[in-house]
Design a protein around this motif. Structure first.
Motif, short mmCIF file in Angstrom:
data_model
loop_
_atom_site.label_atom_id
_atom_site.label_comp_id
_atom_site.label_asym_id
_atom_site.label_seq_id
_atom_site.Cartn_x
_atom_site.Cartn_y
_atom_site.Cartn_z
N GLY A 104 -0.59 -2.47 7.35
CA GLY A 104 -1.02 -3.57 6.48
C GLY A 104 -2.52 -3.57 6.29
O GLY A 104 -3.02 -3.82 5.19
N ILE A 105 -3.22 -3.30 7.37
CA ILE A 105 -4.68 -3.24 7.28
C ILE A 105 -5.12 -2.09 6.38
O ILE A 105 -6.04 -2.24 5.57
CB ILE A 105 -5.30 -3.12 8.69
CG1 ILE A 105 -5.14 -4.43 9.45
CG2 ILE A 105 -6.76 -2.73 8.62
CD1 ILE A 105 -5.55 -4.38 10.90
N ASN A 106 -4.44 -0.95 6.51
CA ASN A 106 -4.77 0.19 5.65
C ASN A 106 -4.53 -0.15 4.18
O ASN A 106 -5.35 0.19 3.31
CB ASN A 106 -3.97 1.43 6.05
CG ASN A 106 -4.45 2.03 7.35
OD1 ASN A 106 -5.58 1.80 7.75
ND2 ASN A 106 -3.59 2.78 8.01
N LYS A 107 -3.43 -0.82 3.89
CA LYS A 107 -3.16 -1.22 2.51
C LYS A 107 -4.22 -2.19 2.01
O LYS A 107 -4.72 -2.05 0.89
CB LYS A 107 -1.77 -1.88 2.40
CG LYS A 107 -0.63 -0.90 2.50
CD LYS A 107 0.70 -1.61 2.36
CE LYS A 107 1.85 -0.65 2.53
NZ LYS A 107 3.15 -1.34 2.42
N LYS A 108 -4.56 -3.17 2.85
CA LYS A 108 -5.58 -4.13 2.45
C LYS A 108 -6.91 -3.43 2.23
O LYS A 108 -7.64 -3.75 1.28
CB LYS A 108 -5.75 -5.22 3.53
CG LYS A 108 -4.64 -6.23 3.56
CD LYS A 108 -4.90 -7.30 4.62
CE LYS A 108 -3.76 -8.27 4.71
NZ LYS A 108 -3.99 -9.29 5.75
N LEU A 109 -7.21 -2.48 3.12
CA LEU A 109 -8.46 -1.73 2.98
C LEU A 109 -8.50 -0.95 1.67
O LEU A 109 -9.51 -0.95 0.95
CB LEU A 109 -8.64 -0.80 4.17
CG LEU A 109 -9.94 -0.02 4.25
CD1 LEU A 109 -11.12 -0.97 4.35
CD2 LEU A 109 -9.93 0.92 5.43
N GLU A 110 -7.39 -0.32 1.33
CA GLU A 110 -7.31 0.41 0.06
C GLU A 110 -7.49 -0.52 -1.13
O GLU A 110 -8.23 -0.21 -2.07
CB GLU A 110 -5.97 1.14 -0.05
CG GLU A 110 -5.84 2.34 0.87
CD GLU A 110 -4.44 2.95 0.81
OE1 GLU A 110 -3.67 2.62 -0.12
OE2 GLU A 110 -4.12 3.73 1.72
N LEU A 111 -6.83 -1.69 -1.08
CA LEU A 111 -6.96 -2.66 -2.17
C LEU A 111 -8.39 -3.15 -2.29
O LEU A 111 -8.93 -3.27 -3.40
CB LEU A 111 -6.01 -3.84 -1.95
CG LEU A 111 -4.52 -3.55 -2.12
CD1 LEU A 111 -3.69 -4.78 -1.74
CD2 LEU A 111 -4.23 -3.16 -3.56
N MET A 117 -14.72 -0.95 -6.05
CA MET A 117 -15.08 0.03 -7.09
C MET A 117 -15.07 -0.64 -8.47
O MET A 117 -15.97 -0.41 -9.28
CB MET A 117 -14.11 1.22 -7.07
CG MET A 117 -14.17 2.05 -5.82
SD MET A 117 -15.78 2.78 -5.56
CE MET A 117 -15.75 4.05 -6.78
N ASP A 118 -14.03 -1.47 -8.71
CA ASP A 118 -13.96 -2.18 -9.99
C ASP A 118 -15.16 -3.11 -10.15
O ASP A 118 -15.77 -3.18 -11.24
CB ASP A 118 -12.67 -2.99 -10.10
CG ASP A 118 -11.43 -2.11 -10.23
OD1 ASP A 118 -11.59 -0.92 -10.61
OD2 ASP A 118 -10.32 -2.60 -9.93
N LEU A 119 -15.49 -3.82 -9.08
CA LEU A 119 -16.64 -4.73 -9.15
C LEU A 119 -17.95 -3.97 -9.36
O LEU A 119 -18.82 -4.42 -10.12
CB LEU A 119 -16.72 -5.59 -7.89
CG LEU A 119 -15.63 -6.66 -7.74
CD1 LEU A 119 -15.73 -7.32 -6.37
CD2 LEU A 119 -15.72 -7.70 -8.84
#
Length: 142
Positions: A104-111, A117-119
């Motif tokens: 879950g942390i890895n997914k959150k980190l990716e998001l 990057m978008d910002l």
């Protein structure tokens, strides 16, 4: 001589009384010793029976205590096994939560990285727009 004879007879009479008292005293002492021996043998028989009875009671109490001790030891061993099983289950749950939370942390980190990057791209776009506006403003004043 009469005086000496009377005195001798008194002495002899007192000697007879003394020896009679002495004999009576010795007889009484012998009877007391016999009574004491009789009482001692009765008490010895009773105390021998009591000691045998006490020994049997002690052995019975000892066996009961050993049985109770074994029962408590068995209960203790069962509780130790239960606690070890609970500890194992808790460790498994912790490991699975860590694995799940790591995923879950890895997914959150990716998001968060994507969002970052978008910002950053938006900041660049906004900087370019700001520069363009500044350029337009400076062109208008000239």
């Amino acid at each position: 001589m009469d005086i000496v004879t009377a005195r001798d007879t008194k002495v002899v009479a007192m000697g007879r009384k003394s020896s009679g008292i002495l004999i009576a005293f010795v007889v009484i002492m012998l009877m007391a010793i016999a009574a004491y021996i009789k009482i001692w043998t009765i008490d010895y028989r009773i105390s021998s029976q009591e000691s045998l009875l006490l020994r049997q009671q002690f052995d019975l109490a000892h066996r009961e205590a050993m049985d109770e001790s074994a029962e408590w030891r068995q209960r203790f061993d069962m509780e130790v096994e239960k606690s070890q099983m609970c500890i194992k289950e808790l460790d498994q749950i912790k490991e699975s939560r860590q694995a799940a939370s790591a995923a879950g942390i890895n997914k959150k980190l990716e998001l968060l990285e994507k969002e970052n990057m978008d910002l950053l791209e938006q900041i660049e776009i906004l900087k370019q727009e700001l520069e363009a506006e500044k350029f337009n403003c400076s062109m208008r004043h000239i």
